[in-house]
Scaffold this active site. Structure first.
Site, PDB file in Angstrom:
ATOM      1  N   GLY A  43      39.097  28.035  46.546  1.00 39.00           N
ATOM      2  CA  GLY A  43      39.401  29.162  45.669  1.00 39.00           C
ATOM      3  C   GLY A  43      38.307  30.211  45.669  1.00 39.00           C
ATOM      4  N   ASP A  44      37.060  29.773  45.752  1.00 36.35           N
ATOM      5  CA  ASP A  44      35.926  30.694  45.815  1.00 36.35           C
ATOM      6  C   ASP A  44      36.021  31.559  47.069  1.00 36.35           C
ATOM      7  OD1 ASP A  44      33.175  31.649  45.072  1.00 36.35           O
ATOM      8  OD2 ASP A  44      32.654  30.617  46.937  1.00 36.35           O
ATOM      9  N   ALA A  45      36.306  30.924  48.202  1.00 34.61           N
ATOM     10  CA  ALA A  45      36.439  31.674  49.458  1.00 34.61           C
ATOM     11  C   ALA A  45      37.605  32.661  49.369  1.00 34.61           C
ATOM     12  CB  ALA A  45      36.638  30.710  50.624  1.00 34.61           C
TER      13      ALA A  45
END
Length: 165
Positions: A43-45
């Site tokens: 999700g961060d990416a």
């Protein structure tokens, strides 16, 4: 990590068969079976890329400005605020994924409170699940709503700072 440690990690992770083809360890990715921190990693990416592409609507020549603003927007502090702004849009299932990510054992950086960091991890886990489940339209809609929240909150903060000068 020292270079020898890195080499060992690469050797352990990537192996080849007799014909020289790269062997994968997992046939499929089942998001519900993944650790919430792995989901947050994905999700961060996703959110980083979303923000970088979105910033192109406002700036296209100054990479330094885009990089600094993008890094700020994906910080734990702003992701936490974004989550609080989009929470009413979420389904019960999405809130459950968020809680799973929020409650994962991790260590907060000095730049955010523990609560902000845990909320941002939950937010990232939610985006990771949506991405891995192929729900790209939903991930994009929530990311756009989060982007709008972040921009509004940044503008409010800036106006508040100018009022005290």
């Amino acid at each position: 990590m020292k270079f020898t440690g890195f080499q060992t990690l690469v050797d352990q992770m990537f192996t080849f068969d007799e014909a020289g083809a790269l062997l994968e360890r997992h046939d499929a990715t089942k998001p519900s079976a993944l650790s919430p921190l792995v989901l947050a990693y994905i999700g961060d990416a996703y959110f980083h890329l979303f923000i970088r592409v979105r910033l192109l609507s406002f700036e296209q020549s100054n990479v330094q400005v885009m990089s600094r603003l993008g890094a700020e927007m994906v910080s734990a502090v702003w992701q936490s605020r974004a989550y609080q702004g989009i929470e009413p849009m979420l389904t019960e299932g999405e809130k459950a994924v968020f809680r799973r990510g929020r409650n994962a054992k991790s260590h907060a950086p000095r730049s955010a409170t523990v609560g902000e960091y845990h909320r941002s991890t939950g937010f990232e886990a939610l985006l990771g699940v949506l991405c891995l489940e192929g729900k790209r339209e939903r991930a994009e809609a929530l990311s756009e709503a989060a982007f709008q929240v972040i921009v509004r909150e940044m503008r409010k903060k800036r106006k508040g700072e100018n009022a005290t000068c």
